[in-house]
Motif scaffolding. Structure first.
Motif, short mmCIF file in Angstrom:
data_model
loop_
_atom_site.label_atom_id
_atom_site.label_comp_id
_atom_site.label_asym_id
_atom_site.label_seq_id
_atom_site.Cartn_x
_atom_site.Cartn_y
_atom_site.Cartn_z
N TYR A 171 -34.13 22.34 6.82
CA TYR A 171 -35.52 22.35 7.26
C TYR A 171 -35.59 22.62 8.76
CZ TYR A 171 -34.87 17.66 9.25
OH TYR A 171 -34.43 16.60 10.00
N HIS A 189 -41.85 28.57 2.11
CA HIS A 189 -41.88 30.00 2.45
C HIS A 189 -42.08 30.86 1.21
CE1 HIS A 189 -37.81 30.70 0.87
NE2 HIS A 189 -37.44 29.58 1.48
N ARG A 195 -36.90 29.17 6.09
CA ARG A 195 -37.54 28.11 6.88
C ARG A 195 -37.97 28.62 8.24
NH1 ARG A 195 -32.22 27.99 7.61
NH2 ARG A 195 -31.47 27.78 9.76
N SER A 216 -41.10 23.27 8.00
CA SER A 216 -40.80 24.30 7.01
C SER A 216 -39.38 24.10 6.50
CB SER A 216 -40.96 25.70 7.61
OG SER A 216 -40.17 25.84 8.78
N TYR A 217 -39.09 24.60 5.32
CA TYR A 217 -37.78 24.33 4.72
C TYR A 217 -37.34 25.52 3.87
CZ TYR A 217 -40.49 23.23 0.49
OH TYR A 217 -41.34 23.29 -0.57
N ASP A 218 -36.05 25.57 3.60
CA ASP A 218 -35.48 26.61 2.72
C ASP A 218 -35.59 26.16 1.27
OD1 ASP A 218 -34.72 28.36 4.75
OD2 ASP A 218 -32.79 27.37 5.03
#
Length: 520
Positions: A171, A189, A195, A216-218
Motif C-alpha cells: 500500500y 486502482h 498503488r 491506495s493499494y495493490d
C-alpha cells in the motif's frame, strides 16, 4: 520361272518398284518373331511405376499449363470486350484519351527516337511511382522518430501488511498523518494500474487543506501484493477492510473508484457498508453483461467500443484463457506504448491532449511498470473475468429499502397483532458519480443505467470531458471533487489546540476530544 522368282530377294523387288535412293539397310534381317522377343529384365523396366515425385511434378506441370491457358483466355476476353475500339469502355474512353494525348503529344519530342512512345511512357510512369514510394519512406527525419521505450522493473519499495490468510498487501499513503486525518480515503486502482496511481497528480497542499489521508493499494497479484488463489469481489471488500484496520483507520472511511477500480468500490458498499462513509465514483465501470439492462442500454454501451475491446470482453466472458495471448503481445511485451493502445480504447479530444503531455507519459510508464512487476498474466485475466462475470450482488441491492423480518410461523403470527420489525437495508451513505460526456472507454450510457438502478446516487455530468481528463493532473477538478465530498476545507485536526481548549474544573475529568476518530 519359279527359279527366277526365288533368286530375287524382297529388297530387289522393292527396289524395282521405287527409285533407288542410295539408302541400304545393313542390319539383321527383320523377322516377325524378333520384334516381340524381349528379355525379362527389359520388361520389368518398361512397366516400372512412376515415383511420387514424378507424379507431383507432372501434376504441377499440367496445372501450370492450365493456368497459363486460362490467363491467356482471360487476357483475350479483356482485350476483345473492354480494350477494343468497339467495346463500351473503348467508346467511352476513346475521345478523352485522344484529347489528352493530343495535348501531350508535344512531349514525345523529348523521348528517344528509337523507342515507341507507349513503351517510353510506361517506363517513365513506373520510375515515377518508385520515386514517390522512396520519398514517402524518407519524409520523416530519423532524429524526430520517438524511440521505443523498454519496460524497467524497479527495486521493491512498498510498505506491506500481513493479511489474516497469510498474504502480503502493498500500500501507499499520501496526505496528513493518521492521527491528524479528518477524512480517510481508500482508492483501489483500475486495470493495468497499481498503488502508485491513487489520484494522479494530486497536490499534497490540497490533501492537507482538507485534512485527507489517501491510502491506495495493490490488488492481489499486482505490484508487490501477493496473489489470491480464489479471489472474488467479496474477498476484495474484506481485503480493503483489513487494510483499513492495519493502517489505523478505526472509524468510517470513504472509497474512491475510477474506471474498473470502481468494481471494488461497489463491492465495499455491498459487503462492508457499516465501515463506509461515502463513495466517489469517476467514470464507474459496471458489468456489460449485467442482468437487468435493456436492449437499448446494451446497444448504446457496446457501440462506443472499438472492435478489439469488444473482442476482449467477449473472450473474458466465454474463453478467458485466450486473453493471455493478447496480453503477452501487448503490455507484457516488455515495451511501452500509448495508453489507448494498451487498454484497447478510443479517446476523446481532451484525453488525446492529456496523454501527449510529458508528465502524463512519465506517470503512465511508471504505473504500468509497477503493475506488471510480477510478469504473469493471471491477475489481469482474473480482473477481466471479475468484471464480466456474476459479481455476487446487483447494484439494485445498494438502493436503500426497508427490510422486514418475517421468517417462520411465529413471526407471521406476531405480525398479525403488531407491526413487523423492519430495518433499512442497502447503502445509507452518499454516492457521487462524475461522468465525462465525451468518455469513449466508459460510455455515459453506463452512468444512465446506474442512475436508473440507484436513483439516490448523485450524478455529475461533465460536458466535453473524457475518461482521464477530469481525474488525471487537474488541480481544479480535484478541488471540486473534495469540496463536493467533504464540504468546506477545515484542514487537519490539531489535537493540541483542542486539548488546550478543553475546560478543567479541578476534579479529575475525562477529556473527550472531537477527533477521536480518523474520519467524520
Amino acid at each position: 520361272m519359279s527359279e527366277m522368282r526365288g533368286s530375287n530377294t524382297w529388297r530387289e523387288e522393292l527396289a524395282s518398284l521405287v527409285d533407288d535412293t542410295g539408302i541400304r539397310y545393313a542390319g539383321e534381317p527383320i523377322g516377325v518373331s524378333s520384334a516381340y522377343v524381349v528379355s525379362g529384365e527389359s520388361r520389368s523396366r518398361a512397366v516400372e511405376p512412376e515415383s511420387l515425385k514424378d507424379q507431383v511434378k507432372g501434376f504441377a506441370m499440367a496445372w501450370g499449363e492450365i493456368v497459363v491457358e486460362f490467363g491467356r483466355g482471360c487476357k483475350d476476353i479483356v482485350q476483345q470486350s473492354l480494350l477494343s475500339e468497339d467495346s463500351y469502355v473503348g467508346r467511352k474512353l476513346q475521345k478523352p484519351c485522344a484529347k489528352v494525348s493530343g495535348r501531350l503529344k508535344y512531349l514525345n519530342e523529348f523521348l528517344p527516337e528509337d523507342r515507341h512512345p507507349a513503351h517510353s511512357w510506361s517506363v517513365i510512369f513506373f520510375v515515377f511511382v518508385l520515386a514517390l514510394a522512396a520519398i514517402g519512406l524518407n519524409t520523416k527525419d530519423d532524429s524526430l522518430v520517438t524511440p521505443v521505450k523498454m519496460v524497467l522493473i524497479h527495486p521493491p519499495s512498498a510498505n506491506r501488511i500481513l493479511l489474516p490468510d497469510g498474504r502480503h498487501m502493498a500500500y501507499c499513503e499520501q496526505g496528513v498523518p493518521a492521527d491528524r486525518a479528518r477524512f480517510s480515503l481508500i482508492a483501489p486502482h483500475s486495470f493495468l494500474s497499481s498503488r502508485l496511481a491513487g489520484i494522479p497528480g494530486i497536490k499534497m497542499s490540497l490533501l492537507e487543506e482538507f485534512g485527507v489521508r489517501l491510502v491506495s493499494y495493490d490488488l492481489p497479484g499486482f505490484g508487490e501484493s501477493d496473489p489470491h488463489p480464489n479471489r472474488n469481489l467479496n474477498s476484495s471488500a474484506f481485503d480493503m477492510l483489513h487494510l483499513a484496520n492495519a493502517v489505523g483507520i478505526s472509524g468510517k472511511f470513504w472509497v474512491l473508484g475510477h474506471s474498473s477500480g470502481s468494481m471494488h468500490a461497489w463491492a465495499a458498499l455491498r459487503y462492508i457498508p457499516d465501515r463506509i462513509a461515502g463513495a466517489a465514483m469517476l467514470a464507474p465501470m459496471i458489468n456489460p453483461y449485467a442482468p437487468g439492462m435493456t436492449k437499448e442500454e446494451i446497444k448504446r454501451i457496446w457501440e462506443k467500443w472499438v472492435p478489439r475491446r469488444r473482442l476482449l470482453y467477449f473472450l473474458a466472458h466465454r474463453f478467458p484463457k485466450f486473453l493471455s495471448y493478447f496480453y503477452r503481445r501487448s503490455f507484457l511485451s516488455g515495451k511501452h506504448d500509448r495508453i489507448d493502445n494498451r487498454l484497447f480504447l478510443s479517446l476523446g479530444k481532451k484525453d488525446e491532449i492529456l496523454i501527449e503531455e510529458p508528465k502524463f507519459e512519465e506517470f503512465w510508464h511508471r504505473d504500468v511498470e509497477e503493475s506488471i512487476r510480477q510478469g504473469t498474466t493471471k491477475p489481469f485475466i482474473e480482473e477481466a473475468v471479475l468484471q464480466v462475470s456474476d459479481w455476487g450482488f446487483r447494484l439494485a441491492d445498494l438502493q436503500v429499502h426497508r427490510k422486514c423480518k418475517r421468517k417462520g410461523v411465529l413471526s407471521w403470527l406476531k405480525s398479525l397483532y403488531s407491526e413487523a420489525e423492519c430495518e433499512l437495508a442497502g447503502f445509507l451513505g452518499p454516492i457521487h458519480i462524475w461522468q465525462g460526456m465525451d468518455d469513449q472507454a466508459v460510455p455515459p450510457s453506463m452512468t444512465d443505467y446506474i442512475g436508473r438502478i440507484l436513483p439516490g446516487a448523485i450524478v455529475h455530468k461533465l460536458p466535453n470531458e473524457g475518461h482521464f481528463s477530469y481525474f488525471f493532473f487537474c488541480d481544479e477538478c480535484h478541488r471540486r471533487i473534495f469540496s463536493t465530498l467533504f464540504g468546506v476545507s477545515k484542514g487537519p485536526i490539531d489535537r493540541k489546540v483542542e486539548m488546550d481548549q478543553t475546560p478543567f474544573n479541578g476534579d479529575t475529568e475525562v477529556v473527550s476530544t472531537v477527533a477521536s476518530s480518523t474520519t467524520e
